[in-house]
Design a protein around this motif. Structure first.
Motif, short mmCIF file in Angstrom:
data_model
loop_
_atom_site.label_atom_id
_atom_site.label_comp_id
_atom_site.label_asym_id
_atom_site.label_seq_id
_atom_site.Cartn_x
_atom_site.Cartn_y
_atom_site.Cartn_z
N ASP A 216 49.66 61.66 -21.29
CA ASP A 216 49.00 60.36 -21.15
C ASP A 216 49.81 59.38 -20.31
N LEU A 217 51.12 59.32 -20.55
CA LEU A 217 51.98 58.35 -19.86
C LEU A 217 53.20 59.07 -19.30
N VAL A 218 53.52 58.78 -18.04
CA VAL A 218 54.69 59.37 -17.39
C VAL A 218 55.65 58.24 -17.02
N VAL A 219 56.89 58.36 -17.47
CA VAL A 219 57.91 57.34 -17.24
C VAL A 219 58.93 57.86 -16.24
N HIS A 220 59.38 56.97 -15.35
CA HIS A 220 60.50 57.28 -14.46
C HIS A 220 61.49 56.13 -14.49
N SER A 221 62.77 56.47 -14.54
CA SER A 221 63.79 55.50 -14.14
C SER A 221 63.89 55.62 -12.63
N ALA A 222 63.31 54.66 -11.93
CA ALA A 222 63.31 54.70 -10.46
C ALA A 222 64.70 54.48 -9.89
N THR A 223 65.65 54.10 -10.74
CA THR A 223 67.04 53.92 -10.32
C THR A 223 67.64 55.24 -9.84
N LYS A 224 67.10 56.35 -10.36
CA LYS A 224 67.68 57.67 -10.07
C LYS A 224 67.10 58.24 -8.77
N TYR A 225 66.37 59.35 -8.86
CA TYR A 225 65.96 60.08 -7.66
C TYR A 225 64.92 59.34 -6.83
N ILE A 226 64.06 58.54 -7.45
CA ILE A 226 63.03 57.85 -6.68
C ILE A 226 63.65 56.84 -5.73
N SER A 227 64.66 56.10 -6.19
CA SER A 227 65.40 55.22 -5.28
C SER A 227 66.26 56.08 -4.35
N GLY A 228 67.09 56.91 -4.97
CA GLY A 228 67.82 57.91 -4.21
C GLY A 228 69.11 57.47 -3.56
N HIS A 229 69.39 56.18 -3.53
CA HIS A 229 70.56 55.70 -2.80
C HIS A 229 71.55 54.94 -3.69
N GLY A 230 71.27 54.82 -4.98
CA GLY A 230 72.17 54.11 -5.87
C GLY A 230 72.26 52.63 -5.58
N ASP A 231 71.20 52.05 -4.98
CA ASP A 231 71.26 50.64 -4.63
C ASP A 231 70.12 49.82 -5.23
#
Length: 258
Positions: A216-231
């Motif tokens: 039903d719900l998918v969560v991401h910490s976008a800080t990790k791979y989705i951002s990808g640059h640690g910034d």
């Protein structure tokens, strides 16, 4: 090519969605063209032509159905572009962006209905702060928490016996990298009427799209791979259902989780 035959985002392959998803037209543009890279909108408030238009904007949409903005806590064009892209990529009805992964997890649990008198069965291998959130915030107000090993076959019998209101897992656990059977869990959840939440930070939608497996719900910490640059710090929840999406939007606005 006629407009009728123009490929829509739902027809794009995953790589195209990753590159071009969420790049809808920039609001307020009067130049007749739109930038290929969306500019950063730093404003906290937005002007409208008249009081009627402002009143309509509070609903989140203009009279012609375009996205409308009033105050940054309720969303802005950059967040909306990110939400649109992630909803397309994950195959959800919509998504809500948050200021961090933990804010996204908090909102997902609230949207799922976790509160006094409800029960959650969660993987015991979850990201540490997620378990701390469940113990320090939710159990103190009367939520029943059951931690289980979702990697052993008996967990499906446990879920049927416990009949939780919410089930929470991670596709690939952080940091132990354990993997669960999403299809089997969602099947049991439908049997018992539980809302399913999965933190898919470690797998990303490039490897796994849990909505396709019945979640039903998918969560991401976008800080990790989705951002990808640690910034950048951020989070997002993608919903398979409009009712849950509306709850996410309300909690984001009311709790200032933008």
């Amino acid at each position: 090519m006629t407009q009728q035959n123009t490929p829509q985002p739902s027809d794009w392959n995953l790589e195209t969605r990753l590159v071009h998803g969420g790049r809808n037209k920039v609001p307020g543009s009067t130049t007749g063209g739109h930038p290929t890279v969306r500019p950063i909108f730093a404003s906290t408030t937005y002007t409208h032509e008249n009081i009627e238009a402002l009143d309509q904007a509070f609903s989140g949409k203009t009279p012609d159905g375009e996205q409308a903005y009033v105050y940054a806590r309720q969303g802005n064009p950059n967040a909306y572009g990110f939400e649109s892209a992630m909803a397309q990529i994950e195959g959800g009805v919509g998504a809500i962006a948050f200021g961090s992964g933990m804010a996204a997890i908090h909102a997902a649990l609230l949207a799922a209905g976790l509160t006094t008198g409800t029960k959650i069965v969660a993987s015991r291998d979850l990201y540490g702060p997620t378990i701390t959130l469940l113990r320090k915030l939710f159990t103190t107000v009367g939520t029943q928490l059951v931690l289980a090993d979702f990697c052993q076959p008996a967990v499906y019998d446990l879920l049927r016996d416990e009949e939780p209101d919410v089930i929470y897992v991670e596709t690939i656990s952080n940091p132990l990298t354990r993997i669960v059977d999403l299809d089997a869990i969602s099947t049991v959840a439908r049997e018992i009427g539980a809302v399913t939440i999965v933190d898919s930070t470690f797998s990303t939608p490039y490897l796994t799209r849990p909505i396709e497996h019945g979640f039903d719900l998918v969560v991401h910490s976008a800080t990790k791979y989705i951002s990808g640059h640690g910034d950048s710090t951020g989070g997002i929840v993608i919903s398979a259902k409009n009712t849950l999406l509306n709850q996410l939007r309300d909690y984001s606005n009311l709790l200032g989780l933008c």
